[in-house]
Design an enzyme around this catalytic site. Structure first.
Site, PDB file in Angstrom:
ATOM      1  N   HIS A 329     -64.905 -15.133  17.683  1.00 41.46           N
ATOM      2  CA  HIS A 329     -64.740 -13.802  17.103  1.00 41.46           C
ATOM      3  C   HIS A 329     -63.292 -13.399  16.911  1.00 41.46           C
ATOM      4  O   HIS A 329     -63.004 -12.531  16.088  1.00 41.46           O
ATOM      5  CB  HIS A 329     -65.462 -12.757  17.966  1.00 41.46           C
ATOM      6  CG  HIS A 329     -66.934 -12.703  17.723  1.00 41.46           C
ATOM      7  ND1 HIS A 329     -67.829 -13.503  18.391  1.00 41.46           N
ATOM      8  CD2 HIS A 329     -67.670 -11.954  16.860  1.00 41.46           C
ATOM      9  CE1 HIS A 329     -69.052 -13.239  17.968  1.00 41.46           C
ATOM     10  NE2 HIS A 329     -68.992 -12.305  17.039  1.00 41.46           N
ATOM     11  N   GLY A 330     -62.383 -13.987  17.650  1.00 38.52           N
ATOM     12  CA  GLY A 330     -60.997 -13.592  17.444  1.00 38.52           C
ATOM     13  C   GLY A 330     -60.043 -14.267  18.406  1.00 38.52           C
ATOM     14  O   GLY A 330     -60.423 -14.690  19.505  1.00 38.52           O
TER      15      GLY A 330
END
Length: 481
Positions: A329-330
Site C-alpha cells: 500500500h505504500g
C-alpha cells in the site's frame, strides 16, 4: 486521467466506445488493438509532476509487458525440458519486484537508512501511477503459466492488453490472467452487459464524486490540523469522514472499472462486498479489496503452506502476508505498522474465541472501530502524528472545547454521512428483493422499482457531471499505490 474527470467522460470514453462498437464491430483483432492503443494513451495521459517524467511510466509499462511476455515463454519452454521451474520463476519474480522496488521503495529505503546516520543521497524518484497494480497483474500471468492454470500467451499484443487494459490499470481490481485469458479473444458483447456496465459505471461515479469527494473535504481539513489542537469530536469527525472517503473512493473506482469492462465484453470479479458490514476482521478482509487479498492468498499464503502447517509456521505465513500487504500500500512505516496491526488482530481472532460469542451488532461495532482507528494510521504521514491523533480520539489529547467548525462541518455533511452509512450496508438490495414478489392491488412494484432505479441512475449521472464541471476538487487516494 481518471474515470471521474470530464476529459474521460466526455472525450476519451465516447470516442473509444464508438470506434469499438461501430467502426471495428465484429473485428476482434482490430478491437483488441484499439483497446491496447487506447490503454497506452490513457496511461500516457496520466497526471505527472513534470513533462520530462511523462513518458517514463509508459516506457516502464511497455518494458513490463515485454519482460513478462519473455518470462512466460521461458517458463513454458522450461516445463518441457526440466521438472523444476525454480530458475525462471525466481528470475521473473526478482525482476518484477526489482522494478517495483526501484520506483516505489528505493526512496523510502534510503531515507530509513539515513535515519541510522548513513547520510546517503535520496534519489528523488517519482512514483509511476498504478505500478503496484500492473506489476502484480504481470506476475500473475507468469505464475499462472507456471502453475498450469492457463496456457502461455503467444501474442505480445494480447498480453499487453491484459496488463495495460485501462479500466483496471491504475486502481484495480487486480485481475488474474487465468480469469480473463479466454475473454481476450473469445468474449461476447451483449446489450444486457453494456447496459449493466453503464449502470455500474454511474453507481461508481456517484460513489466517488457525490460521497467520497464530499467527505474528503472534511477529512483533509481535519488531518491538516495539529492533533493536539483539536477536540475529540473533531478527531472522530475527521476519522469517520476518511473511513467513508477511502471506501467510496476505492469501491466507486472499482465499480466504474467493472462497469467499463462489461461495456467491452469483459467480466471482472467483484472487489468489494459491503466491508463495513463485516462481523470480524477476518470477515472484513474477505469483503475489502478482494482482488488483493485473493492475490496474496493464491501466490504467497498458500505456497508458503497456508493454515495446513504447524501453528508457528502458520503465524509466519500470516506475518509475511500482512507485512507485504502493508508495504504494497505504500513506502512508509505507517503502512508497515498498519499491516502488522491487522496481523495481530487476525492472529487474535484465529487463535482465541475473542468476539465470536458476541451478538452481531457488537461484532460489527468492534470491527468498524478497529478499522476506523487503523484508517487513521493509514492516513497519517508519520507514526507520531497517528499516535497523537488516536490519543485525541480517545480523549487523552487535544482541547476540551468543541470547535464551532466541527459543529458546522457536521451539520453541512449530515445528509452525506447518513447516505454513506446507509449504503455501507446491503440494505437497498434487500429492500428490492423483498419487493420483487410483492404486488398489492395488482401494482407491479418490481417494474415501478426498475423505473425509479433508472431515473435515479440518470439523476446520479447528471449530479456527478454537474459537480465535476463546477468543482476542481477531485482527489483520488489510490493514485499513489
Amino acid at each position: 486521467m481518471v474515470f471521474s474527470s470530464t476529459p474521460f467522460i466526455f472525450l476519451f470514453l465516447p470516442i473509444v466506445l464508438a470506434l469499438y462498437h461501430i467502426y471495428f464491430r465484429g473485428m476482434r483483432h482490430a478491437q483488441n488493438m484499439l483497446l491496447l492503443l487506447a490503454s497506452l494513451l490513457f496511461y500516457a495521459w496520466g497526471e505527472y509532476p513534470s513533462e520530462g517524467w511523462r513518458f517514463l511510466p509508459l516506457c516502464l509499462m511497455l518494458g513490463s509487458i515485454g519482460m513478462n511476455y519473455a518470462f512466460g515463454l521461458w517458463v513454458h519452454r522450461w516445463k518441457k525440458l526440466c521438472r523444476y521451474l525454480t530458475t525462471p520463476i525466481v528470475t521473473a519474480v526478482s525482476c518484477n519486484l526489482a522494478l517495483l522496488f526501484i520506483f516505489k521503495y528505493l526512496n523510502f529505503t534510503v531515507k530509513s537508512l539515513n535515519g541510522l546516520g548513513l547520510g546517503l543521497t535520496v534519489p528523488g524518484i517519482e512514483l509511476p501511477v498504478g505500478i503496484s497494480f500492473f506489476t502484480f497483474q504481470a506476475l500473475s500471468y507468469v505464475l499462472d503459466v507456471a502453475m498450469d492454470k492457463t496456457e502461455v500467451q503467444r501474442s505480445p499484443l494480447a498480453l499487453g492488453l491484459y496488463i495495460s487494459f485501462f479500466p483496471q490499470l491504475i486502481a484495480g481490481p487486480i485481475v488474474k490472467y487465468a480469469d480473463v485469458a479466454y475473454q481476450i479473444d473469445n468474449r461476447k458483447e451483449t446489450w444486457a452487459d453494456f447496459s449493466a456496465g453503464c449502470s455500474r459505471f454511474l453507481i461508481g461515479l456517484g460513489k466517488k464524486v457525490l460521497i467520497a469527494n464530499s467527505v474528503a473535504k472534511v477529512a483533509d481539513r481535519v488531518f491538516a490540523m495539529d492533533p493536539g489542537g483539536i477536540s475529540t469530536p473533531m478527531a472522530w469527525l475527521g476519522a469517520l469522514c476518511y473511513t467513508f472517503q477511502i471506501y467510496y473512493d476505492f469501491s466507486g473506482y472499482s465499480d466504474m472499472a467493472i462497469g467499463l469492462g462489461k461495456m467491452f465484453g469483459f467480466h471482472f470479479r467483484e472487489n468489494f462486498d459491503h466491508p463495513y458490514a463485516a462481523t470480524s476482521i477476518t470477515n472484513f478482509w474477505r469483503r475489502w479489496h478482494i482482488s488483493l487479498s485473493s492475490w496474496f492468498r493464491d501466490y504467497v499464503y498458500i505456497p508458503l503452506g497456508g493454515n495446513r502447517v504447524k501453528p508457528l509456521l502458520h503465524l509466519r505465513n500470516l506475518f509475511v502476508v500482512w507485512l507485504l500487504t502493508g508495504l504494497w500500500h505504500g513506502a512508509n512505516w505507517t503502512f508497515v505498522v498498519w499491516g502488522l496491526c491487522y496481523f495481530l488482530l487476525l492472529t487474535l481472532e484465529k487463535y482465541t474465541r475473542f468476539s465470536r460469542r458476541w451478538i452481531t451488532p457488537l461484532q460489527r461495532l468492534y470491527t468498524l472501530l478497529c478499522v476506523n482507528f487503523l484508517w487513521v494510521l493509514f492516513r497519517s504521514d508519520t507514526l507520531e502524528y497517528a499516535g497523537q491523533f488516536i490519543l485525541t480520539m480517545l480523549g487523552q489529547n487535544g482541547i476540551a472545547q468543541v470547535e464551532s467548525a466541527c459543529v458546522l462541518w457536521f451539520r453541512e455533511n449530515l445528509l452525506i454521512l447518513a447516505l454513506a452509512l446507509f449504503f455501507s450496508f446491503p440494505l437497498a438490495s434487500r429492500i428490492r428483493e423483498a419487493l420483487e414478489d410483492f404486488r398489492p392491488g395488482g401494482v407491479d412494484l418490481p417494474l415501478l422499482w426498475d423505473i425509479l432505479y433508472a431515473l435515479a441512475l440518470v439523476g446520479i449521472g447528471l449530479l456527478s457531471c454537474t459537480y465535476l464541471v463546477k468543482e476542481t476538487y477531485n482527489p483520488f487516494i489510490y493514485f499513489r499505490f
